[in-house]
Enzyme design. Structure first.
Site, PDB file in Angstrom:
ATOM      1  N   ASP A   1      35.630 103.717 143.897  1.00 48.12           N
ATOM      2  CA  ASP A   1      35.790 102.630 143.346  1.00 48.12           C
ATOM      3  C   ASP A   1      37.496 102.047 143.471  1.00 48.12           C
ATOM      4  OD1 ASP A   1      34.931 101.255 140.206  1.00 48.12           O
ATOM      5  OD2 ASP A   1      36.883 101.093 140.614  1.00 48.12           O
TER       6      ASP A   1
ATOM      7  N   ASN B   1      41.617  90.089 141.461  1.00 47.10           N
ATOM      8  CA  ASN B   1      40.717  88.996 141.338  1.00 47.10           C
ATOM      9  C   ASN B   1      41.677  88.052 140.677  1.00 47.10           C
ATOM     10  OD1 ASN B   1      38.226  89.044 142.314  1.00 47.10           O
ATOM     11  ND2 ASN B   1      37.480  89.928 140.652  1.00 47.10           N
TER      12      ASN B   1
ATOM     13  N   ASP C   1      36.510  88.443 146.849  1.00 46.67           N
ATOM     14  CA  ASP C   1      35.372  88.536 147.781  1.00 46.67           C
ATOM     15  C   ASP C   1      35.683  89.035 149.068  1.00 46.67           C
ATOM     16  OD1 ASP C   1      33.514  88.334 145.767  1.00 46.67           O
ATOM     17  OD2 ASP C   1      32.813  86.025 146.551  1.00 46.67           O
TER      18      ASP C   1
ATOM     19  N   GLU D   1      32.899  96.408 142.672  1.00 48.83           N
ATOM     20  CA  GLU D   1      33.960  96.827 143.727  1.00 48.83           C
ATOM     21  C   GLU D   1      33.681  98.643 143.885  1.00 48.83           C
ATOM     22  OE1 GLU D   1      34.059  97.062 140.578  1.00 48.83           O
ATOM     23  OE2 GLU D   1      35.752  98.186 139.650  1.00 48.83           O
TER      24      GLU D   1
END
Ligand code: GTP
Length: 385
Positions: A252, A260, A269, A295
């Site tokens: 993770d 973000n 992305d 993620e």
């Protein structure tokens, strides 16, 4: 016997399926020319036409057929957009039929049939403009042949007694009536055929995209959750049967929300794509990686915990600078080694719990699920980098 026959067929008709199909059409055209040749020979035997004129026609036609066969069989015509060279073949066919019409005297009405059949061949590849061109060419050629016969008979070798002009006029009228609707039908067939071909291509493309999407993640292009699950289930079954040890790691990315927030969703992305690309580059041929969702990624590696932990450290170094200039990308990983008879779900659950421990212990580290009793402590240590 069977293989000898099929080898002979391959030799004459080529083993290449599309080429064989073209040669098949060529063969059908050849068959019609053969029929016309017999009809011409009959004309010579009846004394209705000159032997030299018939030989000239036959020589031209059969040299053309042979040259066409060689060009198609060798694949030479494949450099053209239409490797069958249909419009050329058919234009020459129309002219040969009209040439025969001019020479053959009282039998000439029979030449109308090959003229009609020639247009039908257009249904294979021609566009409506080309079919219209062939129709008009045929009518013009016939009018020219009739004109020559009526007004310049001295130009026709051994023309014999001239049959009534009315026969020719009727023939022209007949073609005038028959050819345009025939051309229309052939053009329709050809366009339906081409439409079907285009639809088939689009369908094949869509199918291969669906196949790709069914196993790969749309964003990163690596394996998706479903295909990783299938792989895990197979590996678990194999490991239980053959005792082939393997491990999984649930990865993770740390503080991805902040990434973000800093780069925007599109920037996030891009980080995920780059992360997947670099992590994949670190794998051995026997390892696999997939996107588990968001993620989170899952890695499957043969061997024991030490091997996968070394792999994860290599990944850490590779992905460290794939985010922003100001932020080093780190990840936490929960590692679990498969136990004999353990299901993929149980294995994943242990890896997930280990991941939770890695996060809890401060992130940027691996946590290894205890091998035996789940109440044992998780082994975690911050990544050395
Ligand atoms: N850009 C992008 N963001 C995603 C995608 N999937 C999930 N996310 C984001 O990933 C973030 C995950 O946030 P959290 O679950 O809070 O975890 P985190 O910020 O990484 O924090 P820790 O996991 O605790 O280190 C959320 O902001 C999601 O919107 C995706 O496909 N693209």
């Amino acid at each position: 016997m069977q293989s000898l026959l099929s080898r002979m067929v391959d030799l004459v008709g080529s083993a290449h399926p599309r080429r064989r199909e073209r040669l098949m059409q060529w063969l059908i055209a050849g068959y019609i020319y053969m029929g016309a040749a017999i009809w011409l020979i009959a004309g010579v035997l009846q004394g209705w036409m000159s032997k030299t004129a018939a030989l000239l026609w036959l020589g031209f036609v059969f040299a053309g057929l042979l040259a066409g066969y060689v060009a198609l069989r060798s694949g030479w015509t494949e450099r053209f957009q239409d490797p069958s060279l249909t419009i050329w073949q058919l234009s020459i066919g129309v002219l040969c039929a009209n040439w025969g019409y001019l020479l053959i005297g009282p039998m000439r009405t029979a030449a109308l049939l090959p003229m009609v059949v020639t247009i039908v061949f257009g249904a294979f590849t021609l566009q409506w403009r080309q079919i219209a061109f062939l129709t008009v060419l045929n009518l013009f050629a016939l009018v020219a042949a009739v004109t020559l016969r009526a007004w310049f008979p001295q130009w026709i070798p051994q023309h014999g007694a001239m049959t009534p002009l009315m026969v020719d006029i009727n023939n022209v009228l007949m073609l005038l009536v028959v050819l345009p609707p025939l051309g229309f039908i052939v053009a329709r067939l050809s366009s339906v055929r081409r439409k079907l071909h285009r639809q088939r291509e689009a369908l094949m493309q869509a199918l291969s995209q669906v196949e790709r999407l069914a196993v790969s993640d749309e964003l990163t292009g690596i394996a998706n959750r479903r295909s990783m699950r299938t792989l895990l289930e197979r590996s678990a079954a194999l490991s239980s049967r053959e005792f082939a040890p393997f491990c999984v790691a649930l990865i993770d990315i740390d503080h991805f929300k902040a990434i973000n927030d800093e780069l925007g969703h599109a920037g996030g992305d891009e980080v995920l794509r780059e992360f997947a690309r670099r992590a994949t580059a670190m794998l051995r041929t026997t390892d696999a990686i997939g996107r588990w969702g968001g993620e989170e990624f899952v890695v499957l590696a043969c061997g024991n915990v030490d091997g996968i932990c070394r792999l994860l450290e290599r990944m850490r170094r590779a992905v460290a600078n794939c985010g922003t200039d100001s932020r080093c990308i780190t990840f936490s990983a929960g590692v679990a080694q498969h136990r004999r008879e353990e299901t993929a779900d149980d294995l994943l659950e242990r890896a997930d719990r280990a991941l939770y421990e890695a996060k809890r212990a401060g992130r940027n580290r691996n946590a290894v699920a205890p091998e035996g009793d789940p109440s044992q402590r998780y082994a975690t240590a911050e990544s050395p980098q």
